[in-house]
Each structure stands twice: as C-alpha cells, then as structure tokens.
Write an enzyme that holds these catalytic residues in place. Structure first.
Site, PDB file in Angstrom:
ATOM      1  N   HIS A  64       0.854  -1.188   0.000  1.00 30.46           N
ATOM      2  CA  HIS A  64       0.000   0.000   0.000  1.00 30.46           C
ATOM      3  C   HIS A  64       0.886   1.232   0.000  1.00 30.46           C
ATOM      4  O   HIS A  64       2.077   1.146   0.266  1.00 30.46           O
ATOM      5  CB  HIS A  64      -0.934   0.010   1.219  1.00 30.46           C
ATOM      6  CG  HIS A  64      -0.194   0.142   2.516  1.00 30.46           C
ATOM      7  ND1 HIS A  64       0.355  -0.946   3.165  1.00 30.46           N
ATOM      8  CD2 HIS A  64       0.124   1.228   3.263  1.00 30.46           C
ATOM      9  CE1 HIS A  64       0.968  -0.527   4.260  1.00 30.46           C
ATOM     10  NE2 HIS A  64       0.852   0.789   4.344  1.00 30.46           N
TER      11      HIS A  64
ATOM     12  N   HIS B 281       5.941   5.981  -1.198  1.00 28.91           N
ATOM     13  CA  HIS B 281       6.651   4.717  -1.370  1.00 28.91           C
ATOM     14  C   HIS B 281       5.751   3.544  -1.006  1.00 28.91           C
ATOM     15  O   HIS B 281       4.717   3.715  -0.359  1.00 28.91           O
ATOM     16  CB  HIS B 281       7.908   4.693  -0.492  1.00 28.91           C
ATOM     17  CG  HIS B 281       7.594   4.616   0.969  1.00 28.91           C
ATOM     18  ND1 HIS B 281       7.241   5.726   1.706  1.00 28.91           N
ATOM     19  CD2 HIS B 281       7.543   3.555   1.817  1.00 28.91           C
ATOM     20  CE1 HIS B 281       6.989   5.356   2.949  1.00 28.91           C
ATOM     21  NE2 HIS B 281       7.167   4.048   3.039  1.00 28.91           N
TER      22      HIS B 281
END
Length: 191
Positions: A37, A120
C-alpha cells in the site's frame, strides 16, 4: 482501540512488478504482496468512535483521480538500512489528496504526523537495521533494481485501513472513498 491509517491500494499489475523487485532478497523480511500500500496518513491507535469521526470526515473529501507511477527502489535508514521500498513519483494529484486526508484527520480531532512525504511502497523490513556485510549486500541488491518502473496506473479511490500487528502485520480496508473519476464507488463494508 483501532490502529489505523489511510492509504492507496496497489493495482494488480503494479503488485506483480513489486513482487519481481523482491525476488532474490538477500536478507530481511519481505512484505507480503497483500500488504502492499501507499500510506497517505498514519492515524495511530484510537477508540472506535474517533475512527468513525475520521471516516465521516474522509467521506467529505472531493479530489480528482490521478495516476500512480513506480520509479526505482531505495532504502530507509541510511548506513543502517531499516526498510527497502519502491519509490512512487510525487504527482500533484497525490500530494493534493494527502493534504485533504491530513485536513480530514485534523477536523476529526487527530494530529497526524506531517513529516516530509516520501511516496513509497514498503517491500521489506530489516528490524533495527542492517550492518556490515548484510548492509553491503542490500545496497548491491538495490543497485540492480534502480530501474524499476511501471505505470501509470489510475487511482480511483483511497481507503481507511485497520492494522493488526503480530508476527506478520495484517491490514483490512474498513472503507473506500471514491475520487472524482466518473466511476461508481465500492464500499468495503468491513465495519
């Protein structure tokens, strides 16, 4: 108490690329692909009524859809790496959505951390950090994956997640919130 965060789920084709980037990991604990995620805001641990207030605030967000693009890999932790991640290009739509999420959390009475945003997807964790030969191996591993790329993939919604810690963390989408793409929304219904 519910430990929660707001994040983007990762599209299937991106998951496939990220799994490929994990292949041959010389040390550390790879993040299971179902846990990939992109965190927009970590909310912490709060009683259910507080998380429900956050949910109502998140429902009010109106933001355009945008795209997600992978752009290389990196390490957090400097000389003692603690995590391997895939970098995601910071686009105006992503930054705009993050700011809206932070505002919604604040309006619900929370004080989410507002650290420098480095979009990220975490690929592996290294506990308290790698040293010596393990750190060298990981830096070499990263050098072979600097060209990781993929996308753009459309982002059509974002989600409120519950996080359960344990030997391996597990994440559950409590609710999904549509972005303005002209497509119908899909509720998670995990409450």
């Amino acid at each position: 108490m519910i430990r929660s965060f707001v994040a983007l789920e990762i599209p299937g084709e991106a998951v496939w690329r990220l799994e490929g980037a994990q292949a041959g990991l010389p040390c550390g604990r790879p993040v299971p692909s179902e846990n990939f995620h992109l965190t927009l805001a970590f909310l912490g641990e709060h009683p259910r009524p507080v998380i429900e207030d956050v949910h109502y605030a998140l429902q009010t967000i109106r933001a355009p859809g945008f795209s997600l693009t992978l752009s290389g890999v990196g390490l957090f932790g400097g000389g003692k790496p603690t995590a391997l991640y895939a970098h995601v290009l910071l686009k105006p739509g992503l930054l705009h959505l993050r700011e809206k999420v932070l505002q919604a959390a604040r309006s619900a009475g929370l004080r989410p951390q507002n650290e420098r945003f480095v979009p990220h997807i975490t690929l592996a964790r290294f506990g308290s950090g790698l040293r010596g030969e393990d750190a060298e191996k990981m830096h070499g591993f990263v050098a072979t994956r600097l060209d990781l790329s993929g996308g753009p993939w459309p982002v059509e919604d974002f989600a409120l997640f519950r996080s359960r810690l344990g030997k391996t963390a597990s994440y559950e989408a409590l609710e999904r919130y549509p972005l303005e793409t002209g497509l119908p929304s899909v509720a998670a219904g995990a409450w």
